[in-house]
Every structure is written in structure tokens, then in C-alpha cells.
Write a protein that holds these residues in place. Structure first.
Motif, PDB file in Angstrom:
ATOM      1  N   VAL A  25       0.821  -1.209   0.000  1.00 34.73           N
ATOM      2  CA  VAL A  25       0.000   0.000   0.000  1.00 34.73           C
ATOM      3  C   VAL A  25       0.857   1.263   0.000  1.00 34.73           C
ATOM      4  O   VAL A  25       0.368   2.354   0.227  1.00 34.73           O
ATOM      5  CB  VAL A  25      -0.982   0.039   1.205  1.00 34.73           C
ATOM      6  CG1 VAL A  25      -2.010  -1.063   1.087  1.00 34.73           C
ATOM      7  CG2 VAL A  25      -0.251  -0.060   2.534  1.00 34.73           C
ATOM      8  N   GLY A  26       2.154   1.091  -0.231  1.00 33.73           N
ATOM      9  CA  GLY A  26       3.036   2.256  -0.314  1.00 33.73           C
ATOM     10  C   GLY A  26       3.501   2.758   1.042  1.00 33.73           C
ATOM     11  O   GLY A  26       3.736   3.949   1.220  1.00 33.73           O
ATOM     12  N   LYS A  27       3.651   1.842   1.977  1.00 38.17           N
ATOM     13  CA  LYS A  27       4.019   2.244   3.339  1.00 38.17           C
ATOM     14  C   LYS A  27       5.414   2.853   3.391  1.00 38.17           C
ATOM     15  O   LYS A  27       5.631   3.861   4.066  1.00 38.17           O
ATOM     16  CB  LYS A  27       3.957   1.003   4.247  1.00 38.17           C
ATOM     17  CG  LYS A  27       4.087   1.299   5.708  1.00 38.17           C
ATOM     18  CD  LYS A  27       3.282   0.303   6.553  1.00 38.17           C
ATOM     19  CE  LYS A  27       3.507  -1.143   6.127  1.00 38.17           C
ATOM     20  NZ  LYS A  27       4.849  -1.615   6.368  1.00 38.17           N
ATOM     21  N   THR A  28       6.357   2.247   2.666  1.00 32.90           N
ATOM     22  CA  THR A  28       7.730   2.741   2.717  1.00 32.90           C
ATOM     23  C   THR A  28       7.841   4.144   2.124  1.00 32.90           C
ATOM     24  O   THR A  28       8.430   5.037   2.742  1.00 32.90           O
ATOM     25  CB  THR A  28       8.663   1.774   1.971  1.00 32.90           C
ATOM     26  OG1 THR A  28       8.573   0.499   2.598  1.00 32.90           O
ATOM     27  CG2 THR A  28      10.098   2.252   2.026  1.00 32.90           C
ATOM     28  N   THR A  29       7.252   4.348   0.958  1.00 37.93           N
ATOM     29  CA  THR A  29       7.338   5.684   0.347  1.00 37.93           C
ATOM     30  C   THR A  29       6.559   6.702   1.181  1.00 37.93           C
ATOM     31  O   THR A  29       6.981   7.855   1.298  1.00 37.93           O
ATOM     32  CB  THR A  29       6.807   5.673  -1.106  1.00 37.93           C
ATOM     33  OG1 THR A  29       5.713   4.793  -1.179  1.00 37.93           O
ATOM     34  CG2 THR A  29       7.873   5.238  -2.061  1.00 37.93           C
ATOM     35  N   THR A  30       5.446   6.267   1.764  1.00 38.54           N
ATOM     36  CA  THR A  30       4.692   7.177   2.620  1.00 38.54           C
ATOM     37  C   THR A  30       5.543   7.602   3.817  1.00 38.54           C
ATOM     38  O   THR A  30       5.591   8.781   4.168  1.00 38.54           O
ATOM     39  CB  THR A  30       3.392   6.508   3.104  1.00 38.54           C
ATOM     40  OG1 THR A  30       2.614   6.156   1.969  1.00 38.54           O
ATOM     41  CG2 THR A  30       2.591   7.431   3.998  1.00 38.54           C
ATOM     42  N   SER A  31       6.235   6.645   4.429  1.00 40.94           N
ATOM     43  CA  SER A  31       7.107   6.958   5.564  1.00 40.94           C
ATOM     44  C   SER A  31       8.128   8.013   5.157  1.00 40.94           C
ATOM     45  O   SER A  31       8.382   8.972   5.889  1.00 40.94           O
ATOM     46  CB  SER A  31       7.860   5.716   6.048  1.00 40.94           C
ATOM     47  OG  SER A  31       6.976   4.685   6.356  1.00 40.94           O
ATOM     48  N   ALA A  32       8.715   7.820   3.984  1.00 44.36           N
ATOM     49  CA  ALA A  32       9.735   8.758   3.518  1.00 44.36           C
ATOM     50  C   ALA A  32       9.134  10.128   3.247  1.00 44.36           C
ATOM     51  O   ALA A  32       9.725  11.160   3.576  1.00 44.36           O
ATOM     52  CB  ALA A  32      10.410   8.208   2.264  1.00 44.36           C
ATOM     53  N   ALA A  33       7.929  10.160   2.667  1.00 48.82           N
ATOM     54  CA  ALA A  33       7.285  11.444   2.355  1.00 48.82           C
ATOM     55  C   ALA A  33       6.921  12.188   3.642  1.00 48.82           C
ATOM     56  O   ALA A  33       7.042  13.408   3.724  1.00 48.82           O
ATOM     57  CB  ALA A  33       6.037  11.208   1.505  1.00 48.82           C
TER      58      ALA A  33
END
Lengths: 400, 336
Positions: A25-33
């Protein structure tokens, strides 16, 4: 729907922000954003990820990320025409094996046992394959970062391993500790001297029927090596326990915020709700729900104009069939967006929406996120167009 | 955006058929790429073609049963549909079977395994759970009927997600290499032989047409080939959206987008977004094919998340097409 500021406020008051959610669900990129937004708002922030380095490294424009902190340089932003953050953004990837080694090196009280432990053949598999090992090491890293005195951090954003069960992350460390250290091991391994040599009950001369039968399954040599390994961990258990406890305290502190990352589809929302239930049961409030990859509604600002489209398509040389497919595409996009809004509202109703607990749809971006520009687009999409520049820096966080 | 022609996606039907004929197939991929659905479709398709198929669920217990709309799978193979057996694998269940096989007597099993200390010890042996599950899969793959013919023509494993799958599959080699001489080592060597045999075993690697899933698939492919030493079967790209706008449509879409008529914004935005998705999708497909080298099969995006037999037929249709069975069907990239 709450104004965008409530997300930023939630971010500003957090010292530790834990992103939880199912995989994909895009957790890693969300964390970075999210970390990027905090850095833009003037804070010294690190994002700690569990996933293979390449994912986050690529998005942050770093050649690679390892077990050591890497700062995203101002040049990386400028190169893409982006304003560098007022704070500092850095990243670290959890390498389970290296982290185990570091913990053993740092905390093992006995040099000789430490050396033998690191050389034990089973140690490598144990340290990487034991269920909960990854989550446990994430906790050790979190403890390290949260307690470091040199170059202290304002915010730690933790990207947790994907989990479909309610917050495996919270339970895993205690499970792992239980596996390494329990009454049974201590009894089995309690060393005593027999015929002049130190041995353990496991390999007692009489070797019980149970142990012999078990040996037929695994081979006795395997059992011996295992017993040796467990005995080499002796002396570390108390430290494991203390740090796990300290991390529990950090995680239940009001300055720690859990954000549930999901997608606006039935099964991810179900998973998000199970996270919410489990966290609530532990008395941990959810700071925000982010529903990623939402379909932007084509008719949000402009009403449908099917006849105009048809006329224009024909006027520029297109076919009736193209106009028809086009109308269908836009209609299905509108329907998907409507459905997703309904799901968001249902979720919000279930969790009791409030200023402090935003439930936000994050529109799908037209491009994949593989550099800082993509990450910046996602950041803007999550936090809206909050103007972070020129504002006075937000107080880092409450005194704990 | 360059107006490159869409990729020619059709795989070599012979290669696809060869991969689907291997008697031991493992479905690999990261979490959320749709392994359970594809595994169920593979199993259903082969059983419909008269093969005796065993589908082993390691990944998501009861998921296959839900998809096939049959009763939940037991710990022992049960024929849930004609020619289709289903079996759930758990570390505890597999361990129990293995122990019973070695210890021969249930009474001994109870004395030994009901022992609290032993339960604990078994949990601590690294990868023992994965290893015994692999052992069970191997056992069923080699299992014979009384007339000497194989009990199953095809064993399909719905493997766990990335990291766990590698632990699971390399379990045999790891045990064979690290455990001292003993019964486990011997069994492990025979399991590794099956996994590494290109005539008997292969893995199908699944991904989604997105940046990160393809990058992860690349790592997984390398690990499965080099670490597990297993041979590649199909490269499976799931949820490939049908094109709404063909290459021929694009100039018209662009012409209208360039006019920037405010009343048409909803339409031009959606169309431009769709075209970007097409281009991105093609790029990911191209990259995925470079990574995996083997025959690439594209599966359609399913109309619902709640997959049942009807949706499985769509996937079976895509597999048939890849095998050259129904060439008259229009391809995913057919322009209207």
C-alpha cells in the motif's frame, strides 16, 4: 473532513512516528514522504525502513542505504529543482544480521562467549530466520536512535514490516524473547559439573528417553549445537528485556504517533481497522489513517459535458468509438472515486473522526515514485499545500 | 512521451506449456501481488485438463478454499473438486507428520511431543518449521499409488511472501549444508535434489506493473535462481489493465488536451493519466521481461477484489491464450 493542518499538527507533536499497514500500500514511500515533510518544517528527522534498501534509497536519491544513517544532501534536492528542507532528512535501513551482530558486540558481557556465539554455525540462521527477529531488531534500532545523545533527532519515522495480522510488530519482540529465554531453556541448560566437565542437563549421561527420541528426528549433534548457542546467549537476556521494556515505554508515550497506511479498497481497509482495534486495545491512539492511491474524481471541480466531448472528438478527426470509450473511462474513474470516498467516510465513522485523527485519501500520483521529485509530489499530496516556508519553526516536541 | 509501439507481449507458447508441465511448481512473489489467486487458477486449470493436482497452501491458509468456494483445506490432502486436492501446510502440522513418520508410534509421539521442553526446543531450531513443510511438499510430490503411479501429477505450492519464501525453499539446502550428519540431513539432500531438478521443478515469479514490485521481483528472481538453485518457469505480470486508449487514439487525445477547454478538463485529465499509465505499464513490463528472461504471461485486472470461480476463469483464459490454445481471443493490447 478535517483541514490539512491537523495532519501537520499531529506530525509536529510526534517524536516517534510509526507507520503500520499491510504490504503493497506504499508504506515505505509514505514513511519517507512524511519524514520529508517534517524536515521541511525544520526538524532533524530520520526514516528507518525495514524493506530492502533499494526501494527507499531510490526514492530518496541515495546510492544505497545500509545500517548506517545517510543524510539526504541539499544538492540532491537542488539538482531536481526542489527547495532543500530547512531541517535535516536522513535514512537508515535495518539489516537484521548486522543489527544482531551490533547488539551482541555492544551488550554481550563475556568476551569469550561472545566470540563463540558470533562464530556459531546456527547463529547466522537463528539471527535472521527466527520469527520476530526483524521486528525485535527494529525495536533495538529504535531504542538506539531514541536514546542517542550525540546529534539528537527531533523525529524518528519508523516503517514497520508489512503485517496482515493486527500489529505483529508490537507482539513480535516479546515472542522472540520468549523463544530465546524461558524457564525451559534455563532448566535445560543450567550448567553443572559431572565427572569433572561442565555439561548441561540436556546431555546428561542418562539422556532421557525424550531427548533420545527427539535426537532421532534432528540428529543429536543438532541438539548439542543448539544448546550451545542458547547457552552462549546467557548474560544477554536481562539487557534484551530491559531494552524491550524501554521501547514499550517509548511506543506508548503520547509523543509517539501511529499512522495506519492503507488503500481505499475493502480488504486494506479491513486490515486498517484491525490495526486500529489492536492499537486501541493497548491504549495507543491512531494518529492518522492515510488511504493511498485514491482515484482523483474527474468531476470534483467541473461538471460532466459528454456532448461537448463527443463533438470535439469528431471535430479533431476522432471516431464515435473513441468518444464512447473516452466517456466510459471517465465515468468509471468518477465511479471509483465516489466509491472510495464512501469507504473513507465509513472508516472515519467507525474510528470516530476528529481533528486529531484525520482519515485522508491520498490521490494516486500520475508517476511512480523513484526519486525525490516523486517523493515531493507524494508529500504535497498527503499534506496538501501547507506553506511551510516563512513560518516560524514549530516547537520540536514536548518535553518528555 | 515517445510514441513507441506497445510491447509485443505474446510469449512463446511452447515455453509456456513446458513450464506448466513441470510436476512441482512454486508460485513466488512479494506480498499482495496475487499469488493465492494465481496458484488457485493454475491448479484449477490443470485439474480441468485431467491432471491430478495438489495445491499446497503455505502462504495464506484457507485463501485457496475461499477462492475455489470449497470447504477449508485440512492438514491432509483432500479432493475438493474433481482431480483437485487441497492441503494446508503449517509448521506444527508438518512437524507432527514428520515426527510420526520417523518415530513410527503415536504413543511415542505423544510422550515426546507433548513435552513442554521439546515443544520449546523444536521452535528454536532455525527454519525447522519451514524445513518440515518443504519435506511434506516433497513427500507428496514423490508419493505413489499402489500401482506405482504418482499420486499427484502436479504439486503447486502457494509460497509465502519474498523473504519467507526464500527461507522456505532454501531450507533443504541450508539444512543439508549446516546440520551435522543425521536423519534430517539425509532427507534434506533428497529435497534439494527435487528443487534443483530442471525437469521436475520450476518457480513462477509474479509481479505487478509498478516500479517497486518489479525491482523486488528482480532481487527475488536472482535469489531463487542463485541461492535456491531452482529453475524459472513463467514470469507472471498480474493486474495488467487493458488499454483504454490505443496508440492511434493518442494524437486526438493530445490535440484536445492542448486546447485546454475548461469544460473538458475532467476528460482530458483522465485520458492523459490513462496514457501515462499505459506508458509506465509498458516500461515495467519491459523491465520485468529483461529481469526474468523466461516466457512472460500477463494476467488481466480482475473486475472485483472478491475473487471466485468466475474470475479464475479469466486467469485460466489468459493462461490458455499464452499456451496458444485460444489464439482467436484478442490480445490485451488489441486496438479497437
Amino acid at each position: 473532513m478535517p483541514p490539512p493542518e491537523s495532519l501537520s499538527l499531529e506530525l509536529d507533536r510526534a517524536k516517534v512516528l510509526v507507520c503500520v499497514g499491510a504490504g503493497g500500500v506504499g508504506k515505505t514511500t509514505t514513511s519517507a514522504a512524511v519524514a520529508m515533510e517534517a524536515a521541511r518544517r525544520g526538524r532533524r528527522v530520520i526514516v528507518l525502513t525495514i524493506d530492502p534498501a533499494r526501494r527507499l534509497a531510490a526514492a530518496l536519491g541515495l546510492p544505497e542505504i545500509g545500517n548506517q544513517e545517510r543524510v539526504v544532501s541539499n544538492e540532491s534536492f537542488e539538482r531536481l529543482g526542489l527547495e532543500p528542507p530547512r531541517g535535516v532528512l536522513s535514512a537508515m535501513m535495518l539489516d537484521v544480521k548486522t543489527s544482531w551482530d551490533e547488539v551482541v558486540m555492544k551488550y554481550h558481557p563475556e568476551p569469550e562467549a561472545k566470540r563463540r556465539l558470533l562464530e556459531n554455525r546456527l547463529y547466522f540462521t537463528l539471527s535472521t530466520a527466527l520469527a520476530g527477529s526483524q521486528e525485535y531488531m527494529a525495536m533495538e534500532k529504535l531504542y538506539d536512535l531514541a536514546t542517542r545523545t550525540e546529534d539528537p533527532l527531533d523525529l524518528i519515522v519508523l516503517d514497520t514490516p508489512p503485517a496482515s495480522q493486527a500489529v505483529d510488530f508490537l507482539d513480535a519482540p516479546s515472542k522472540m524473547l520468549a523463544a530465546l529465554d524461558n524457564d525451559a531453556t534455563r532448566w535445560l541448560l543450567e550448567p553443572y559439573t559431572t565427572a569433572g566437565r561442565v555439561t548441561s542437563r540436556l546431555f546428561d549421561a542418562g539422556s532421557s528417553f525424550v531427548i533420545r527420541s527427539l535426537g532421532r528426528l534432528t540428529g543429536t549433534a543438532t541438539l548439542e549445537e543448539l544448546a550451545e548457542l542458547l547457552s552462549q546467549f546467557q548474560g544477554m537476556y536481562e539487557g534484551f528485556r530491559q531494552r524491550a521494556k524501554a521501547v514499550r515505554v517509548i511506543l506508548s508515550d503520547p509523543s509517539t504517533s501511529f499512522w495506519v497506511v492503507a488503500a481505499p479498497h475493502p480488504s486494506p481497509i479491513e486490515t486498517a481497522l484491525s490495526f486500529y482495534d489492536r492499537l486501541s486495545a493497548d491504549g495507543i491512539p491512531v494518529g492518522a489513517f492515510l488511504l493511498n492511491r485514491a482515484e482523483p474524481d474527474p468531476f470534483e471541480h467541473t461538471p460532466p459535458a459528454p456532448e461537448l466531448l463527443r463533438a470535439r472528438v469528431l471535430a479533431v478527426g476522432g471516431s464515435e468509438a473513441l468518444a464512447e470509450r473516452w466517456l466510459q473511462a471517465v465515468q468509471s474513474s468518477h465511479m471509483a472515486a465516489t466509491l472510495e470516498r464512501e469507504r473513507r467516510d465509513q472508516l472515519a465513522a467507525k474510528v470516530g473522526i476528529s481533528e486529531a485523527r484525520p482519515v485522508r485519501l491520498v490521490p494516486e500520483l500520475p508517476v511512480d515514485i523513484h526519486d525525490l521529485a516523486g517523493l515531493e509530489a507524494l508529500r504535497a499530496s498527503i499534506f496538501g499545500a501547507d506553506p511551510p516556508f516563512g513560518e516560524p519553526p514549530v516547537p520540536a516536541f514536548r518535553e518528555s | 512521451m515517445n510514441a513507441a509501439a506497445p510491447l509485443s507481449l505474446a510469449p512463446d507458447p511452447d515455453q509456456v506449456r513446458t513450464a506448466l508441465d513441470r510436476p512441482f511448481q512454486v508460485v513466488l512473489g512479494k506480498g499482495g501481488v496475487g499469488r493465492s489467486v494465481f496458484s488457485a487458477a493454475l491448479a484449477l486449470r490443470a485439474s480441468q485438463r485431467g491432471k491430478r493436482v495438489l495445491l499446497l497452501e503455505v502462504n495464506a491458509p484457507d485463501e485457496a478454499a475461499r477462492i475455489l468456494q470449497v470447504a477449508p483445506a485440512p492438514d491432509d490432502p483432500r479432493e475438493v473438486l474433481n482431480n483437485l486436492w487441497l492441503c494446508r501446510m503449517t509448521p506444527t502440522g508438518a512437524m507432527r507428520e514428520y515426527a510420526l513418520l520417523v518415530l513410527k508410534f503415536k504413543a511415542i509421539y505423544h510422550i515426546v511431543f507433548e513435552n513442554r521442553l521439546v515443544k520449546y526446543l523444536l521452535r528454536s531450531i532455525p527454519s525447522l518449521g519451514e524445513f518440515t513443510m518443504l519435506g511434506k511438499a516433497w513427500y507428496h510430490a514423490e508419493e505413489r499409488r499402489s500401482d506405482g503411479s504418482p499420486r499427484f501429477d502436479l504439486v503447486i505450492i502457494d509460497a509465502p511472501a519474498t523473504g519467507h519464501a526464500l527461507t522456505f525453499l532454501s531450507g533443504a539446502r541450508a539444512v543439508a549444508d549446516t546440520v551435522p550428519v543425521g536423519p534430517m540431513k539425509a532427507a534434506a539432500e533428497r529435497m534439494a535434489e527435487l528443487i534443483e531438478d530442471p525437469r521436475r521443478a520450476c518457480f513462477h515469479l509474479m509481479s505487478l506493473p509498478e516500479e517497486m514490485p518489479v525491482s523486488e521481483a528482480r532481487d527475488l528472481f536472482a535469489a531463487a535462481r542463485d541461492r535456491v538453485r531452482m529453475h524459472a518457469g513463467l514470469a507472471v505480470m498480474n493486474r495488467v489493465r487493458a488499454r483504454r486508449f490505443s496508440v492511434q487514439d493518442e494524437p486526438i487525445v493530445r490535440a484536445l488536451a492542448a486546447e485546454a477547454e475548461p469544460a473538458l478538463l475532467p476528460y482530458t485529465e483522465v485520458a492523459v493519466r490513462e496514457m501515462k499509465r499505459h506508458a509506465a505499464r509498458d516500461a515495467h513490463l519491459g523491465r520485468f521481461r529483461e529481469v526474468t528472461m523466461g516466457p512472460l504471461v500477463c494476467l488481466p485486472e480482475l473486475p472485483t477484489e472478491d475473487v471466485g470461480p468466475e474470475e479464475l476463469e479469466l486467469i485460466i483464459g489468459a493462461l490458455d491464450e499464452a499456451c496458444g490454445v485460444r489464439p482467436e481471443l484478442e490480445t490485451l493490447d488489441a486496438t479497437a
